[in-house]
Design a protein around this motif. Structure first.
Motif, PDB file in Angstrom:
ATOM      1  N   PRO A  56       0.847  -1.188   0.000  1.00  0.00           N
ATOM      2  CA  PRO A  56       0.000   0.000   0.000  1.00  0.00           C
ATOM      3  C   PRO A  56       0.886   1.244   0.000  1.00  0.00           C
ATOM      4  N   TYR A  57       0.549   2.215  -0.798  1.00  0.00           N
ATOM      5  CA  TYR A  57       1.367   3.429  -0.878  1.00  0.00           C
ATOM      6  C   TYR A  57       0.850   4.456   0.115  1.00  0.00           C
ATOM      7  N   THR A  58       1.426   4.390   1.305  1.00  0.00           N
ATOM      8  CA  THR A  58       1.056   5.262   2.411  1.00  0.00           C
ATOM      9  C   THR A  58       2.316   5.897   2.991  1.00  0.00           C
ATOM     10  N   GLN A  59       2.149   6.866   3.872  1.00  0.00           N
ATOM     11  CA  GLN A  59       3.292   7.486   4.531  1.00  0.00           C
ATOM     12  C   GLN A  59       4.042   6.478   5.393  1.00  0.00           C
ATOM     13  N   GLU A  60       3.317   5.567   6.027  1.00  0.00           N
ATOM     14  CA  GLU A  60       3.963   4.542   6.839  1.00  0.00           C
ATOM     15  C   GLU A  60       4.833   3.629   5.979  1.00  0.00           C
ATOM     16  N   THR A  61       4.293   3.199   4.841  1.00  0.00           N
ATOM     17  CA  THR A  61       5.078   2.355   3.932  1.00  0.00           C
ATOM     18  C   THR A  61       6.277   3.113   3.392  1.00  0.00           C
ATOM     19  N   LEU A  62       6.079   4.369   3.054  1.00  0.00           N
ATOM     20  CA  LEU A  62       7.170   5.192   2.530  1.00  0.00           C
ATOM     21  C   LEU A  62       8.325   5.264   3.527  1.00  0.00           C
ATOM     22  N   THR A  63       8.012   5.514   4.777  1.00  0.00           N
ATOM     23  CA  THR A  63       9.053   5.585   5.804  1.00  0.00           C
ATOM     24  C   THR A  63       9.806   4.265   5.916  1.00  0.00           C
ATOM     25  N   CYS A  64       9.059   3.167   5.918  1.00  0.00           N
ATOM     26  CA  CYS A  64       9.679   1.841   6.036  1.00  0.00           C
ATOM     27  C   CYS A  64      10.590   1.548   4.858  1.00  0.00           C
ATOM     28  N   VAL A  65      10.110   1.779   3.637  1.00  0.00           N
ATOM     29  CA  VAL A  65      10.901   1.508   2.432  1.00  0.00           C
ATOM     30  C   VAL A  65      12.168   2.356   2.426  1.00  0.00           C
ATOM     31  N   CYS A  66      12.054   3.619   2.776  1.00  0.00           N
ATOM     32  CA  CYS A  66      13.229   4.497   2.759  1.00  0.00           C
ATOM     33  C   CYS A  66      14.253   4.069   3.807  1.00  0.00           C
ATOM     34  N   GLU A  67      13.786   3.680   4.976  1.00  0.00           N
ATOM     35  CA  GLU A  67      14.725   3.204   6.005  1.00  0.00           C
ATOM     36  C   GLU A  67      15.454   1.954   5.533  1.00  0.00           C
ATOM     37  N   HIS A  68      14.735   1.054   4.870  1.00  0.00           N
ATOM     38  CA  HIS A  68      15.363  -0.169   4.371  1.00  0.00           C
ATOM     39  C   HIS A  68      16.359   0.129   3.261  1.00  0.00           C
ATOM     40  N   ILE A  69      16.010   1.035   2.359  1.00  0.00           N
ATOM     41  CA  ILE A  69      16.944   1.384   1.283  1.00  0.00           C
ATOM     42  C   ILE A  69      18.196   2.034   1.855  1.00  0.00           C
ATOM     43  N   ASP A  70      18.040   2.912   2.835  1.00  0.00           N
ATOM     44  CA  ASP A  70      19.212   3.506   3.480  1.00  0.00           C
ATOM     45  C   ASP A  70      20.103   2.423   4.082  1.00  0.00           C
ATOM     46  N   GLU A  71      19.500   1.450   4.736  1.00  0.00           N
ATOM     47  CA  GLU A  71      20.268   0.361   5.332  1.00  0.00           C
ATOM     48  C   GLU A  71      21.007  -0.447   4.263  1.00  0.00           C
ATOM     49  N   VAL A  72      20.321  -0.732   3.166  1.00  0.00           N
ATOM     50  CA  VAL A  72      20.935  -1.502   2.081  1.00  0.00           C
ATOM     51  C   VAL A  72      22.094  -0.730   1.469  1.00  0.00           C
ATOM     52  N   GLN A  73      21.888   0.525   1.155  1.00  0.00           N
ATOM     53  CA  GLN A  73      22.948   1.301   0.493  1.00  0.00           C
ATOM     54  C   GLN A  73      24.143   1.498   1.421  1.00  0.00           C
ATOM     55  N   ASN A  74      23.896   1.664   2.704  1.00  0.00           N
ATOM     56  CA  ASN A  74      25.010   1.787   3.649  1.00  0.00           C
ATOM     57  C   ASN A  74      25.792   0.483   3.756  1.00  0.00           C
ATOM     58  N   ALA A  75      25.079  -0.642   3.767  1.00  0.00           N
ATOM     59  CA  ALA A  75      25.747  -1.940   3.875  1.00  0.00           C
ATOM     60  C   ALA A  75      26.494  -2.295   2.595  1.00  0.00           C
ATOM     61  N   MET A  76      25.890  -1.980   1.449  1.00  0.00           N
ATOM     62  CA  MET A  76      26.476  -2.342   0.162  1.00  0.00           C
ATOM     63  C   MET A  76      27.581  -1.383  -0.265  1.00  0.00           C
ATOM     64  N   LYS A  77      27.603  -0.193   0.327  1.00  0.00           N
ATOM     65  CA  LYS A  77      28.574   0.845  -0.047  1.00  0.00           C
ATOM     66  C   LYS A  77      28.424   1.241  -1.512  1.00  0.00           C
ATOM     67  N   ARG A  78      27.182   1.213  -1.981  1.00  0.00           N
ATOM     68  CA  ARG A  78      26.897   1.590  -3.355  1.00  0.00           C
ATOM     69  C   ARG A  78      25.413   1.946  -3.448  1.00  0.00           C
ATOM     70  N   PRO A  79      25.057   2.805  -4.397  1.00  0.00           N
ATOM     71  CA  PRO A  79      23.635   3.122  -4.571  1.00  0.00           C
ATOM     72  C   PRO A  79      22.906   1.977  -5.251  1.00  0.00           C
ATOM     73  N   MET A  80      21.614   1.928  -5.059  1.00  0.00           N
ATOM     74  CA  MET A  80      20.804   0.885  -5.672  1.00  0.00           C
ATOM     75  C   MET A  80      19.737   1.512  -6.555  1.00  0.00           C
ATOM     76  N   LEU A  81      19.220   0.699  -7.449  1.00  0.00           N
ATOM     77  CA  LEU A  81      18.060   1.052  -8.261  1.00  0.00           C
ATOM     78  C   LEU A  81      16.850   0.318  -7.701  1.00  0.00           C
ATOM     79  N   LEU A  82      15.718   0.993  -7.638  1.00  0.00           N
ATOM     80  CA  LEU A  82      14.484   0.396  -7.162  1.00  0.00           C
ATOM     81  C   LEU A  82      13.539   0.202  -8.338  1.00  0.00           C
ATOM     82  N   GLU A  83      13.035  -1.029  -8.498  1.00  0.00           N
ATOM     83  CA  GLU A  83      12.199  -1.375  -9.642  1.00  0.00           C
ATOM     84  C   GLU A  83      10.713  -1.201  -9.344  1.00  0.00           C
ATOM     85  N   ASN A  84       9.997  -0.543 -10.256  1.00  0.00           N
ATOM     86  CA  ASN A  84       8.537  -0.470 -10.162  1.00  0.00           C
ATOM     87  C   ASN A  84       7.936  -1.862 -10.342  1.00  0.00           C
ATOM     88  N   PRO A  85       6.887  -2.187  -9.604  1.00  0.00           N
ATOM     89  CA  PRO A  85       6.379  -3.563  -9.591  1.00  0.00           C
ATOM     90  C   PRO A  85       5.332  -3.833 -10.662  1.00  0.00           C
TER      91      PRO A  85
END
Length: 296
Positions: A121-150
């Motif tokens: 669901p595209y809500t503010q709660e989901t947005l916050t969760c997705v962004c926190e996860h992407i930040d965690e991934v990019q910090n761990a990977m030491k590289r930017p990522m691309l996010l795919e539309n579903p």
């Protein structure tokens, strides 16, 4: 807030590529085909060694590589699997892919992992969760990522944002880029009853670092109406090529992958699909994209 990376400077050439399949290892190594690049599903190469890594190492010496994850569950409500993330980081360190991507989806709950990419669901709660996860991934990977539309088959009543607005805000907050899957746009438009061209015209193409094209199957839902399934089990449909032309008219030439994961064809068939993408990309570079008709 992150700053969007410049994915236009990737070492992946702006040509057609294909998903790397074991069925084609020998065709590639023996034939040295003139193809732009290969993409691997990360989870297929998380073992320590064996023939898959031997073949991948040899292919990586000759061609650029992109890494596509399917198991991070970026949209999951719970925490990311840190062990999985570390295996992903080790794989990226080993093969140094020029691009790394994941899906806007969830696929796990607690300790249960599902063999599917499920919608959000595209809500503010989901947005916050997705962004926190992407930040965690990019910090761990030491590289930017691309996010795919579903590709999706249901919509949530609690959704409060359009998908393109959700993606735009994710990019603004995290600095990630976007992977534009044109077949997913076509599938969603048919399943949810909106115009694919309107979605593309609103898409934040300035952040697109990669495009995917794939085949889909036709089915019917409970009331007998048409339902499209993103099965990656056949050639790219002509209307999707037309939509791709429309996308390129906005993005300019972007590395484009042919996804064919089920009912994998002979190498010659897959190679021909990549060469068809090359034709569009060459025409796009010359500002004359072929078949730029009214998109569906």
């Amino acid at each position: 807030m992150g700053r969007p990376a410049n994915f236009g400077e990737s070492s992946i050439p702006r040509k057609g590529g294909v998903g790397l399949k074991p069925e084609h290892y020998r065709d590639i190594l023996d034939g040295a085909p003139d193809i732009g690049w290969f993409e691997i599903h990360a989870e297929n190469y998380m073992g320590a060694g064996g023939p898959p890594h031997a073949y991948l190492t040899a292919i990586r010496e000759r061609y650029p590589l992109s890494l596509h994850g399917v198991g991070l569950s970026i949209g999951g409500a719970g925490p990311l699997d840190t062990d999985h993330l570390q295996r992903l980081r080790a794989l990226a360190d080993r093969y140094q892919p020029a691009l790394f991507s994941e899906h806007l989806a969830w696929s796990s709950h607690d300790t249960v992992y599902l063999n599917d990419l499920l919608p959000l669901p595209y809500t503010q709660e989901t947005l916050t969760c997705v962004c926190e996860h992407i930040d965690e991934v990019q910090n761990a990977m030491k590289r930017p990522m691309l996010l795919e539309n579903p590709s999706t088959y249901i919509a949530y009543a609690e959704t409060t944002m359009e998908e393109v607005d959700f993606l735009r805000e994710v990019v603004r907050r995290t600095g990630c880029g976007l992977l534009l899957d044109v077949n997913n746009v076509f599938v969603q438009a048919a399943n949810h009853g909106f115009a694919a061209c309107d979605y593309l015209d609103a898409f934040p193409v300035e952040h697109v670092g990669e495009i995917h094209l794939g085949g889909h199957a036709e089915d019917a839902d409970e009331d007998g109406s048409l339902l499209l399934i993103d099965d990656h089990g056949r050639a790219v449909a002509d209307p999707v090529w037309t939509l791709y032309a429309r996308a390129l008219a906005r993005t300019g030439p972007v590395p484009t992958l042919i996804e064919w994961d089920n009912e994998v064809p002979a190498w010659s068939v897959l190679f021909a699909e990549a060469k068809r993408a090359d034709d569009f990309l060459v025409a796009c570079s010359a500002s004359a994209v072929p078949e730029l008709a009214a998109a569906p």
